[in-house]
Design a protein around this motif. Structure first.
Motif, short mmCIF file in Angstrom:
data_model
loop_
_atom_site.label_atom_id
_atom_site.label_comp_id
_atom_site.label_asym_id
_atom_site.label_seq_id
_atom_site.Cartn_x
_atom_site.Cartn_y
_atom_site.Cartn_z
N SER A 157 33.05 33.48 45.18
CA SER A 157 32.75 34.00 43.84
C SER A 157 33.22 35.44 43.67
O SER A 157 33.59 35.85 42.56
CB SER A 157 31.25 33.92 43.57
N GLN A 158 33.22 36.21 44.74
CA GLN A 158 33.64 37.61 44.64
C GLN A 158 35.11 37.73 44.26
O GLN A 158 35.52 38.77 43.72
CB GLN A 158 33.39 38.31 45.98
N ARG B 104 37.39 33.01 53.77
CA ARG B 104 36.07 32.59 53.30
C ARG B 104 35.90 31.08 53.40
O ARG B 104 34.80 30.59 53.69
CB ARG B 104 35.86 33.06 51.85
N MET C 150 35.82 38.36 40.40
CA MET C 150 35.21 39.52 39.73
C MET C 150 36.21 40.65 39.60
O MET C 150 37.15 40.78 40.38
CB MET C 150 33.98 39.99 40.52
N TYR D 59 36.94 44.76 39.57
CA TYR D 59 36.44 46.00 40.15
C TYR D 59 37.28 47.16 39.63
O TYR D 59 38.51 47.06 39.54
CB TYR D 59 36.51 45.96 41.69
#
Length: 534
Positions: free
Chosen positions: A527-528, A519, A531, A533
């Motif tokens: 930002s992902q 990235r 997070m 999941y």
């Protein structure tokens, strides 16, 4: 990745192989070695002109060699006309030295950040900095990735009753990290704190320290206690009770045994049995009389003894059940009957002799006055004698670190009080921190939640598994610890992994770092990566 190349330092080549496998590329060719005199030698065999260079170098057991090797590799790439240089450091070296602990201490983490800037680093990627404020040390962008989503996923998959688990911090400094994971999983959390000051049931007037304060003036020089009391504060024998509830005029009447007004006032408050006795200043009580509402009546009208007991039970705080105390001697939980190592045989015999002698005399000093004197004197002496005084004044307790906690727990002559805040009974416990270096505090916290809190299982979880010395073997031998979960951000030698085959679990961060590199190269948002999941 076209236009990018990944180089590996000598600290963690297995991690770099996993990253390159995820990216679908090969790592750059470089020769790393040492000259006969110990100097580091670096030679790059791949063209890096106008390419994005990523150098992966984590901390290792040879931490100084790893730092110096990284700086030389950055300088070599800078001289090779690289377009940009990104230092990928899963474990940032010297991250625990991010503040001054003494007057002449060094902020080594800031110095390492400055060295990276001087060498030519344009970007830094790391995982779970010991203190997130360290990002301000750098003069380039810093991506401080989190291992929390990986740890949370392991919890959901491998702990059957994880929804009943409690996330516990083994020291107050890790509460932010613990609450973040607890909020992400919607779990309860708790805190384990340790204090070198043992909170026992012995009064201050019966302690060895009080005996020493009185003995300071035995050879002609006034001691600390005598200096605190002025010359008029002589103690006179008393043959009557400390006070009578009612005098002739119906008002509370005090019959004091002290000639000094300050002591007379303090004795009135202490003898009253009021809950405010420990918080009211001694000079706020009148000399001879105090208001009737301050002293409880011996027989309050319309209320007998049973009703008084029932009213007292109405004000009990149920939350006090979630606060558990225990004793730690050399980092292990002991019973209340276990002898305290803090008092030597000499001081113990002196204390018992003086206590027996004081019981035969009528003169005494209120305990709350003695506590004030002893507290002041001990604070002064600790300031004068402590070799680890806080840099901004005060004692070491004002800025205790994990290293200080380990030293206190390992001290055979020091007893420590441990406090567990939170309900862990019949629940699995997840002890969480950013790194595992020494075992003492982890074992102490595990024994506390199991033996005192009643926890069913204990999972010790951290991002960086440093495992200094015999840490891993000692944690593996602890019966209260069921699993030790770390990531491979820090290289764990094979001989250490063999010490805890059954308990050690290593979670890979290869995919996390590979995605961060990809990235960054393509200019995408990361930002992902922060997070969770399911």
């Amino acid at each position: 990745m076209r236009g990018a190349i990944v180089f590996s330092g000598s600290s963690h080549p297995a991690l770099v192989d996993g990253i390159c496998d995820r990216l679908g590329s090969k790592r750059g060719s470089v020769s790393l070695g040492k000259f006969a005199n110990g100097e580091t030698s670096v030679s790059i065999h791949t063209s890096i002109r106008e390419k994005h260079v990523f150098i992966v170098q984590s901390g290792s057991e040879k931490i100084n060699d790893a730092v110096m090797e990284l700086l030389i590799m950055v300088s070599a790439c800078k001289g090779g006309s690289a377009k940009s240089i990104t230092a990928v450091m899963p474990y940032f070296p010297y991250s625990r030295q991010s503040k001054k602990k003494q007057h002449r201490g060094a902020i080594t983490a800031r110095m390492v950040a400055n060295l990276l800037h001087i060498a030519g680093v344009d970007h830094v990627v790391t995982i779970d900095l010991h203190a997130s404020q360290m990002q301000g040390f750098f003069k380039c962008p810093v991506d401080n990735l989190l291992a929390e989503p990986l740890l949370a996923r392991w919890i959901r998959v491998n702990i059957p009753n994880w929804k009943e688990a409690v996330v516990v911090s083994k020291n107050p400094g890790g509460t932010k990290r613990v609450t973040s994971l607890a909020d992400a999983l919607k779990l309860s959390f708790g805190i384990v704190t340790t204090d070198r000051r043992r909170g026992g049931t012995i009064h201050m007037s019966e302690s060895a320290l009080f005996d020493q304060l009185k003995m300071d003036g035995a050879y002609g020089t006034p001691g600390v206690l005598e200096a605190a009391l002025d010359t008029d504060a002589h103690i006179t024998p008393a043959t009557s009770s400390s006070y009578n509830h009612r005098g002739e005029n119906g008002k509370p009447k005090i019959q004091t045994r002290f000639t000094n007004p300050l002591q007379r006032r303090a004795n009135a408050v202490e003898s009253s049995g009021s809950p405010l006795a420990k918080s009211v200043r001694v000079d706020s009580v009148p000399d001879a009389e105090i208001p009737p509402e301050t002293l409880p009546d011996s027989d309050p009208p319309g209320q007998d003894a049973d009703e008084q007991d029932e009213s007292a039970e109405e004000y009990t705080d149920e939350r006090a059940r979630d606060v558990i105390h225990g004793r730690l001697v050399q980092g292990h939980i002991v019973d209340e009957s276990h002898p305290s190592p803090a008092m030597s045989a000499t001081s113990n015999s002196t204390w018992r002799h003086n206590r027996a002698a004081s019981e035969t005399e009528d003169d005494c000093i209120p305990d709350h006055m003695i506590s004030s004197f002893v507290s002041t004197a001990s604070s002064v002496r600790r300031l004068e004698n402590s070799e680890h005084a806080h840099a901004l004044g005060g004692t070491i307790d004002a800025a205790a670190s994990s290293e200080d906690e380990e030293d206190d727990l390992n001290n055979p002559g020091l007893e420590t009080m441990v406090t567990l805040v939170g309900n862990v009974r019949n629940r699995p416990v997840i002890l969480l921190d950013d790194m595992i270096d020494k075992s003492t505090s982890w074992i102490a916290a595990a024994e506390t939640v199991v033996k005192r809190g009643g926890a069913t299982q204990v999972y010790c979880m951290a991002t960086h598994g440093l495992f200094g010395g015999d840490c891993l073997a000692e944690m593996n031998a602890c019966e209260c610890i069921d699993k030790i979960i770390v990531t491979n951000s820090f290289p764990i030698p094979e001989y250490k992994q063999a010490q805890a085959r059954d308990k050690l679990v290593v979670i890979g961060v290869d995919n996390l770092l590979a995605e961060a590199i990809r990235r960054n190269h393509h200019g995408e948002s990361i930002s992902q990566l922060f997070m969770h999941y399911d």
